[in-house]
Write an enzyme that holds these catalytic residues in place. Structure first.
Site, PDB file in Angstrom:
ATOM      1  N   SER A   9      55.634  48.466  34.584  1.00  0.00           N
ATOM      2  CA  SER A   9      54.888  47.655  35.629  1.00  0.00           C
ATOM      3  C   SER A   9      54.415  48.927  36.561  1.00  0.00           C
ATOM      4  O   SER A   9      54.991  49.880  37.392  1.00  0.00           O
ATOM      5  CB  SER A   9      55.587  47.148  36.379  1.00  0.00           C
ATOM      6  OG  SER A   9      55.122  46.755  37.799  1.00  0.00           O
ATOM      7  N   HIS A  34      51.556  46.625  32.539  1.00  0.00           N
ATOM      8  CA  HIS A  34      51.743  45.223  33.412  1.00  0.00           C
ATOM      9  C   HIS A  34      51.284  45.613  34.681  1.00  0.00           C
ATOM     10  O   HIS A  34      51.574  46.517  35.266  1.00  0.00           O
ATOM     11  CB  HIS A  34      53.446  45.168  33.470  1.00  0.00           C
ATOM     12  CG  HIS A  34      53.553  43.737  34.205  1.00  0.00           C
ATOM     13  ND1 HIS A  34      53.511  42.591  33.335  1.00  0.00           N
ATOM     14  CD2 HIS A  34      53.772  43.504  35.522  1.00  0.00           C
ATOM     15  CE1 HIS A  34      53.874  41.489  34.176  1.00  0.00           C
ATOM     16  NE2 HIS A  34      54.019  42.106  35.691  1.00  0.00           N
ATOM     17  N   ASP A  36      50.488  44.001  38.563  1.00  0.00           N
ATOM     18  CA  ASP A  36      51.034  43.070  39.309  1.00  0.00           C
ATOM     19  C   ASP A  36      50.133  42.730  40.274  1.00  0.00           C
ATOM     20  O   ASP A  36      49.569  43.656  41.256  1.00  0.00           O
ATOM     21  CB  ASP A  36      52.447  43.570  39.868  1.00  0.00           C
ATOM     22  CG  ASP A  36      53.472  43.249  38.962  1.00  0.00           C
ATOM     23  OD1 ASP A  36      53.622  41.904  38.627  1.00  0.00           O
ATOM     24  OD2 ASP A  36      54.264  44.118  38.603  1.00  0.00           O
ATOM     25  N   MET A  38      48.864  40.825  43.774  1.00  0.00           N
ATOM     26  CA  MET A  38      49.493  40.056  44.741  1.00  0.00           C
ATOM     27  C   MET A  38      48.435  39.815  45.843  1.00  0.00           C
ATOM     28  O   MET A  38      47.432  40.742  46.316  1.00  0.00           O
ATOM     29  CB  MET A  38      50.666  40.823  45.498  1.00  0.00           C
ATOM     30  CG  MET A  38      51.625  41.077  44.386  1.00  0.00           C
ATOM     31  SD  MET A  38      52.981  42.078  45.335  1.00  0.00           S
ATOM     32  CE  MET A  38      54.011  42.411  43.972  1.00  0.00           C
ATOM     33  N   HIS A  67      49.635  40.090  35.654  1.00  0.00           N
ATOM     34  CA  HIS A  67      50.510  38.988  36.361  1.00  0.00           C
ATOM     35  C   HIS A  67      49.850  38.788  37.775  1.00  0.00           C
ATOM     36  O   HIS A  67      50.034  39.431  38.544  1.00  0.00           O
ATOM     37  CB  HIS A  67      51.761  39.594  36.335  1.00  0.00           C
ATOM     38  CG  HIS A  67      52.816  38.871  36.956  1.00  0.00           C
ATOM     39  ND1 HIS A  67      54.306  39.462  37.523  1.00  0.00           N
ATOM     40  CD2 HIS A  67      52.854  37.437  37.497  1.00  0.00           C
ATOM     41  CE1 HIS A  67      54.745  38.371  38.078  1.00  0.00           C
ATOM     42  NE2 HIS A  67      54.053  37.315  38.040  1.00  0.00           N
ATOM     43  N   MET A  69      50.006  37.131  40.971  1.00  0.00           N
ATOM     44  CA  MET A  69      50.906  36.321  42.154  1.00  0.00           C
ATOM     45  C   MET A  69      49.931  35.946  43.195  1.00  0.00           C
ATOM     46  O   MET A  69      50.146  36.638  44.292  1.00  0.00           O
ATOM     47  CB  MET A  69      52.240  37.403  42.735  1.00  0.00           C
ATOM     48  CG  MET A  69      53.177  37.261  41.436  1.00  0.00           C
ATOM     49  SD  MET A  69      54.138  38.895  41.766  1.00  0.00           S
ATOM     50  CE  MET A  69      53.239  40.014  40.960  1.00  0.00           C
ATOM     51  N   MET A 142      60.476  35.066  35.641  1.00  0.00           N
ATOM     52  CA  MET A 142      60.791  36.128  36.828  1.00  0.00           C
ATOM     53  C   MET A 142      62.486  36.306  37.135  1.00  0.00           C
ATOM     54  O   MET A 142      63.030  35.351  37.234  1.00  0.00           O
ATOM     55  CB  MET A 142      60.168  35.692  38.133  1.00  0.00           C
ATOM     56  CG  MET A 142      58.454  35.832  38.108  1.00  0.00           C
ATOM     57  SD  MET A 142      58.044  37.545  37.967  1.00  0.00           S
ATOM     58  CE  MET A 142      58.927  38.387  39.082  1.00  0.00           C
ATOM     59  N   GLY A 149      58.825  45.536  43.930  1.00  0.00           N
ATOM     60  CA  GLY A 149      59.728  46.315  42.917  1.00  0.00           C
ATOM     61  C   GLY A 149      60.931  46.460  43.358  1.00  0.00           C
ATOM     62  O   GLY A 149      61.261  46.618  44.577  1.00  0.00           O
ATOM     63  N   ASP A 180      60.520  39.911  33.583  1.00  0.00           N
ATOM     64  CA  ASP A 180      60.070  40.833  34.835  1.00  0.00           C
ATOM     65  C   ASP A 180      60.887  40.700  35.945  1.00  0.00           C
ATOM     66  O   ASP A 180      61.005  39.658  36.813  1.00  0.00           O
ATOM     67  CB  ASP A 180      58.703  40.145  35.245  1.00  0.00           C
ATOM     68  CG  ASP A 180      57.949  41.064  36.109  1.00  0.00           C
ATOM     69  OD1 ASP A 180      58.527  42.153  36.550  1.00  0.00           O
ATOM     70  OD2 ASP A 180      56.842  40.683  36.566  1.00  0.00           O
TER      71      ASP A 180
HETATM   72  C1  DX5 Z   1      57.578  41.804  41.113  1.00  0.00           C
HETATM   73  C2  DX5 Z   1      56.796  41.997  40.011  1.00  0.00           C
HETATM   74  C3  DX5 Z   1      57.500  43.010  39.206  1.00  0.00           C
HETATM   75  C4  DX5 Z   1      57.980  44.281  39.666  1.00  0.00           C
HETATM   76  C5  DX5 Z   1      58.964  44.714  38.723  1.00  0.00           C
HETATM   77  O1  DX5 Z   1      56.955  40.854  41.928  1.00  0.00           O
HETATM   78  O2  DX5 Z   1      56.114  41.131  39.478  1.00  0.00           O
HETATM   79  O3  DX5 Z   1      56.682  43.323  37.936  1.00  0.00           O
HETATM   80  O4  DX5 Z   1      57.248  45.028  39.679  1.00  0.00           O
HETATM   81  O5  DX5 Z   1      59.798  45.756  39.315  1.00  0.00           O
HETATM   82  P1  DX5 Z   1      61.102  46.247  39.168  1.00  0.00           P
HETATM   83  O6  DX5 Z   1      61.238  46.588  37.724  1.00  0.00           O
HETATM   84  O7  DX5 Z   1      61.339  47.398  39.889  1.00  0.00           O
HETATM   85  O8  DX5 Z   1      62.008  45.224  39.329  1.00  0.00           O
HETATM   86 ZN    ZN Z   2      54.985  41.368  37.408  1.00  0.00          ZN
END
Ligand code: DX5
Ligand code: ZN
Length: 219
Positions: A9, A34, A36, A38, A67, A69, A142, A149, A180
């Site tokens: 990620s 990956h 992320d 947001m 992904h 969000m 999730m 993270g 994830d």
């Molecule tokens: C959380 C994200 C994840 C996150 C995972 O909102 O969707 O992809 O970056 O991070 P780690 O591996 O640090 O939990």
């Molecule tokens: Zn993610």
């Protein structure tokens, strides 16, 4: 056949050195990367934009696993498909579990030749995914609250993965299972055993000197 893929990620990558951060994990054998996304609404933080995905989507050969969000996947999913995503995963919570809206996002992605995934947050019942598993390419469990993270793995994700594995195998579906949040060597092994095809890992992989060993430990 179950897959055994790793999707680092980029949320935990050095944003000022994104290209090298991407190429580093590709060289070490990551099959997927990956992203992320947001929007500051569905989750409090903001992260990658379509422009950033577009800029780096073609500098490597991994699957661009995006992904989102975001509160409005109907609007954003096609935009990320156009930006170079190979697969866009959106949250069932974001469309309020509305069947019509869910079908629209999936169909819009497929019409753009982009794969479609659905995701659920830790508090959402896994059964909400079942009606979609023959229509999507991936289901993302999730294992932390989406938004940032470095959080601890929530063990109830394992039960969800097992139920999804059972359903997918029983109905002979082509849907992949991704997990994830909070993935490290220990939680990753448990997820694989439960039936996950793809492990997403951010803070476990990025920001360390022994990236090679860490990635190997996830296999
Ligand atoms: C959380 C994200 C994840 C996150 C995972 O909102 O969707 O992809 O970056 O991070 P780690 O591996 O640090 O939990
Ligand atoms: Zn993610």
């Amino acid at each position: 056949m179950m897959k055994n893929y790793i999707a680092p990620s980029l949320l935990s990558a050095d944003k000022n050195d994104l290209k090298n951060e991407i190429l580093k994990v590709e060289k070490l054998g990551a099959e997927w990367i990956h992203w992320d996304v947001m929007d500051g609404i569905f989750v409090p933080n903001k992260s990658y934009t379509p422009e950033q995905v577009q800029e780096y989507a073609k500098c490597h050969k991994m699957v661009n696993d995006v992904h989102i969000m975001v509160q409005d996947p109907k609007k954003w999913a096609p935009i990320f498909a156009d930006a170079g995503a190979d697969l866009v995963t959106f949250h069932l919570e974001a469309v309020d579990f509305c069947p019509k809206c869910t079908a629209k996002v999936i169909n819009d992605l497929h019409a753009k030749n982009c794969k479609a995934g659905i995701s659920i947050k830790p508090a959402t019942n896994v059964k909400t995914c079942f009606p979609w598993l023959d229509k999507v390419d991936l289901v993302l469990v999730m294992s932390v609250e989406p938004g940032k993270g470095g959080q601890a793995f929530i063990p109830s994700a394992l039960k969800k993965i097992k139920k999804l594995r059972k359903y997918i195998d029983k109905h002979n579906l082509n849907c992949l299972i991704e997990v994830d949040g909070g993935i490290n060597a220990e939680t990753g092994a448990k997820c694989r055993k439960a039936g996950a095809d793809i492990l997403v890992a951010g803070s476990y992989i990025y920001g360390h000197d022994d990236v090679k060993e860490r990635m190997e430990s996830l296999r």
